[in-house]
Design a protein around this motif. Structure first.
Motif, PDB file in Angstrom:
ATOM      1  N   HIS A 207       0.885  -1.145  -0.072  1.00  0.00           N
ATOM      2  CA  HIS A 207      -0.074   0.220   0.108  1.00  0.00           C
ATOM      3  C   HIS A 207       0.791   1.244  -0.045  1.00  0.00           C
ATOM      4  O   HIS A 207       0.610   2.361  -0.776  1.00  0.00           O
ATOM      5  N   THR A 208       1.756   1.404   0.970  1.00  0.00           N
ATOM      6  CA  THR A 208       2.845   2.209   0.935  1.00  0.00           C
ATOM      7  C   THR A 208       4.125   1.227   1.159  1.00  0.00           C
ATOM      8  O   THR A 208       4.231   0.311   1.359  1.00  0.00           O
ATOM      9  N   SER A 209       5.489   2.117   0.583  1.00  0.00           N
ATOM     10  CA  SER A 209       6.562   1.316   0.643  1.00  0.00           C
ATOM     11  C   SER A 209       6.920   0.920   2.094  1.00  0.00           C
ATOM     12  O   SER A 209       7.835   0.264   2.267  1.00  0.00           O
ATOM     13  N   GLY A 210       6.797   1.947   3.202  1.00  0.00           N
ATOM     14  CA  GLY A 210       7.233   1.609   4.284  1.00  0.00           C
ATOM     15  C   GLY A 210       6.056   1.167   5.439  1.00  0.00           C
ATOM     16  O   GLY A 210       6.372   1.493   6.780  1.00  0.00           O
ATOM     17  N   HIS A 211       4.810   0.724   4.968  1.00  0.00           N
ATOM     18  CA  HIS A 211       3.796   0.390   5.857  1.00  0.00           C
ATOM     19  C   HIS A 211       4.233  -0.914   6.840  1.00  0.00           C
ATOM     20  O   HIS A 211       5.037  -1.521   6.328  1.00  0.00           O
ATOM     21  N   ILE A 212       3.588  -0.484   8.175  1.00  0.00           N
ATOM     22  CA  ILE A 212       3.846  -1.562   8.978  1.00  0.00           C
ATOM     23  C   ILE A 212       2.766  -2.030   9.643  1.00  0.00           C
ATOM     24  O   ILE A 212       1.540  -1.254   9.760  1.00  0.00           O
ATOM     25  N   CYS A 213       2.778  -3.117   9.985  1.00  0.00           N
ATOM     26  CA  CYS A 213       1.270  -3.626  10.930  1.00  0.00           C
ATOM     27  C   CYS A 213       1.872  -3.979  12.309  1.00  0.00           C
ATOM     28  O   CYS A 213       3.065  -4.353  12.597  1.00  0.00           O
ATOM     29  N   LEU A 214       1.057  -3.941  13.289  1.00  0.00           N
ATOM     30  CA  LEU A 214       1.353  -4.052  14.621  1.00  0.00           C
ATOM     31  C   LEU A 214       0.674  -5.598  15.378  1.00  0.00           C
ATOM     32  O   LEU A 214      -0.444  -5.324  15.251  1.00  0.00           O
ATOM     33  N   TYR A 215       1.313  -6.587  15.645  1.00  0.00           N
ATOM     34  CA  TYR A 215       0.720  -7.653  16.171  1.00  0.00           C
ATOM     35  C   TYR A 215       1.030  -7.602  17.723  1.00  0.00           C
ATOM     36  O   TYR A 215       2.029  -7.721  18.180  1.00  0.00           O
ATOM     37  N   MET A 216       0.049  -7.633  18.553  1.00  0.00           N
ATOM     38  CA  MET A 216      -0.117  -7.787  20.038  1.00  0.00           C
ATOM     39  C   MET A 216      -0.461  -9.068  20.466  1.00  0.00           C
ATOM     40  O   MET A 216      -1.835  -9.135  20.517  1.00  0.00           O
TER      41      MET A 216
ATOM     42  N   GLY B 294     -10.565  -7.953   2.287  1.00  0.00           N
ATOM     43  CA  GLY B 294      -9.990  -7.252   1.139  1.00  0.00           C
ATOM     44  C   GLY B 294      -8.499  -7.021   1.455  1.00  0.00           C
ATOM     45  O   GLY B 294      -8.054  -7.418   2.603  1.00  0.00           O
ATOM     46  N   CYS B 295      -8.026  -6.239   0.516  1.00  0.00           N
ATOM     47  CA  CYS B 295      -6.669  -5.733   0.862  1.00  0.00           C
ATOM     48  C   CYS B 295      -6.462  -4.477   0.272  1.00  0.00           C
ATOM     49  O   CYS B 295      -7.215  -3.803  -0.545  1.00  0.00           O
ATOM     50  N   GLY B 296      -5.527  -3.561   0.556  1.00  0.00           N
ATOM     51  CA  GLY B 296      -5.134  -2.233   0.533  1.00  0.00           C
ATOM     52  C   GLY B 296      -5.033  -2.119  -1.048  1.00  0.00           C
ATOM     53  O   GLY B 296      -4.503  -3.094  -1.622  1.00  0.00           O
ATOM     54  N   ARG B 297      -5.210  -1.083  -1.580  1.00  0.00           N
ATOM     55  CA  ARG B 297      -4.704  -0.765  -2.996  1.00  0.00           C
ATOM     56  C   ARG B 297      -3.209  -0.631  -3.139  1.00  0.00           C
ATOM     57  O   ARG B 297      -2.736  -0.378  -2.025  1.00  0.00           O
ATOM     58  N   ILE B 298      -2.565  -1.177  -4.037  1.00  0.00           N
ATOM     59  CA  ILE B 298      -1.141  -1.008  -4.321  1.00  0.00           C
ATOM     60  C   ILE B 298      -0.655   0.150  -4.857  1.00  0.00           C
ATOM     61  O   ILE B 298      -0.563   0.137  -6.211  1.00  0.00           O
ATOM     62  N   PHE B 299      -0.424   1.288  -3.976  1.00  0.00           N
ATOM     63  CA  PHE B 299       0.043   2.543  -4.697  1.00  0.00           C
ATOM     64  C   PHE B 299       1.616   2.830  -4.684  1.00  0.00           C
ATOM     65  O   PHE B 299       2.061   3.118  -5.712  1.00  0.00           O
ATOM     66  N   GLU B 300       2.317   2.277  -3.840  1.00  0.00           N
ATOM     67  CA  GLU B 300       3.826   2.398  -3.836  1.00  0.00           C
ATOM     68  C   GLU B 300       4.547   1.167  -3.862  1.00  0.00           C
ATOM     69  O   GLU B 300       5.740   1.267  -4.159  1.00  0.00           O
ATOM     70  N   GLY B 301       3.901   0.170  -3.807  1.00  0.00           N
ATOM     71  CA  GLY B 301       4.512  -1.217  -3.978  1.00  0.00           C
ATOM     72  C   GLY B 301       4.276  -1.944  -5.329  1.00  0.00           C
ATOM     73  O   GLY B 301       3.770  -1.540  -6.191  1.00  0.00           O
ATOM     74  N   THR B 302       4.568  -3.321  -4.986  1.00  0.00           N
ATOM     75  CA  THR B 302       4.154  -4.192  -6.079  1.00  0.00           C
ATOM     76  C   THR B 302       3.225  -5.412  -5.776  1.00  0.00           C
ATOM     77  O   THR B 302       3.257  -5.603  -4.392  1.00  0.00           O
ATOM     78  N   PRO B 303       2.580  -5.958  -6.511  1.00  0.00           N
ATOM     79  CA  PRO B 303       1.637  -7.235  -6.239  1.00  0.00           C
ATOM     80  C   PRO B 303       2.400  -8.234  -5.478  1.00  0.00           C
ATOM     81  O   PRO B 303       2.159  -8.788  -4.573  1.00  0.00           O
TER      82      PRO B 303
END
Length: 243
Positions: free
Chosen positions: A114-123, A139-148
């Motif tokens: 979605h973005t090149s530096g996106h992070i997720c947080l798992y607790m 669903g999944c986010g649109r791929i704006f800055e990365g690749t499939p």
């Protein structure tokens, strides 16, 4: 320990998540798309804000940062890879970092796409995944800055988490995503049952979140995609889908 997680709708369809540990009098917030509703929520309960966290740099996830930092003096934790696109970062977060929220360990998962530096947080203790705009409910986010390929690999990381993990994502997109999912998997009975509940929730203006990753793995087309080619096809179809 485990946090109580509160959902605040902001903007047109974004969600802000407030994590509260009453015993510690500790409050954290994920993705401040807007400040005013957050301030109203906190002040009504007599809470202050101890920590602000961002998953990525898009304005609808960070626009409230400056006002909240000014009001509460809280530190900001955000992707190290997006430093320079997010102001006032106190702690830059990268995969493998030793990080906690109010004493609960947090696994930082880098999920470019979605973005090149996106992070997720798992607790793990709170059984919560804050997925920003990487994985949505159905669903999944649109791929704006990365690749499939990057998004497919990011999904693989999230799918590896335990089924009982609860997904908290950045937007209320479930109904629209579900319409697309049904077009791909019209015979998926679990999906049909889930959509009945989703429609009932939305009619009452209730959030469709959280949802378990186990249910996502049974009903989300992007979780059900077996390979990159299939995943990329679903993303292209979704980009052009009209219910």
């Amino acid at each position: 320990m485990a946090f109580d997680i509160h959902i605040i709708p902001v903007l047109s369809d974004n969600y802000v998540y407030v994590l509260r540990d009453e015993a510690q009098n500790f409050t954290a917030l994920i993705d401040a798309g807007e400040a005013a509703p957050v301030v109203e929520f906190l002040e009504a309960r007599g809470w202050t804000l101890n920590l602000l966290v961002n998953t990525h740099h898009h304005g609808d996830h960070i626009a409230g940062n400056a006002a909240l930092i000014e009001r509460y003096g809280c530190p900001l934790a955000a992707p190290e890879a997006e430093r320079g696109r997010i102001d006032n970062i106190t702690f830059g977060l990268s995969e493998g970092d030793d990080f906690d929220i109010g004493g609960e360990p947090v696994t930082i998962i880098e999920t470019p796409g979605h973005t090149s530096g996106h992070i997720c947080l798992y607790m793990p203790q709170s059984r919560a995944l804050f997925a920003g705009d990487t994985m949505f409910s159905l669903g999944c986010g649109r791929i704006f800055e990365g690749t499939p390929k990057q998004m497919f690999e990011s999904f693989a990381k999230l799918k590896a988490l335990p089924d009982e993990t609860r997904l908290y994502c950045g937007h209320e997109y479930t109904a629209a995503n579900g319409a697309f999912a049904l077009s791909i998997f019209p015979e998926n009975e679990v999906l049909h049952l889930r959509m009945q509940m989703v429609r009932a929730q939305r009619q009452k203006n209730q959030p469709t979140l959280p949802v378990t990753l186990g249910l996502e793995k049974q009903t989300n087309p992007f979780c059900l995609a077996d390979n990159l080619k299939q995943f990329a096809l679903y993303r292209r179809l979704k980009d052009n889908f009209q219910a």
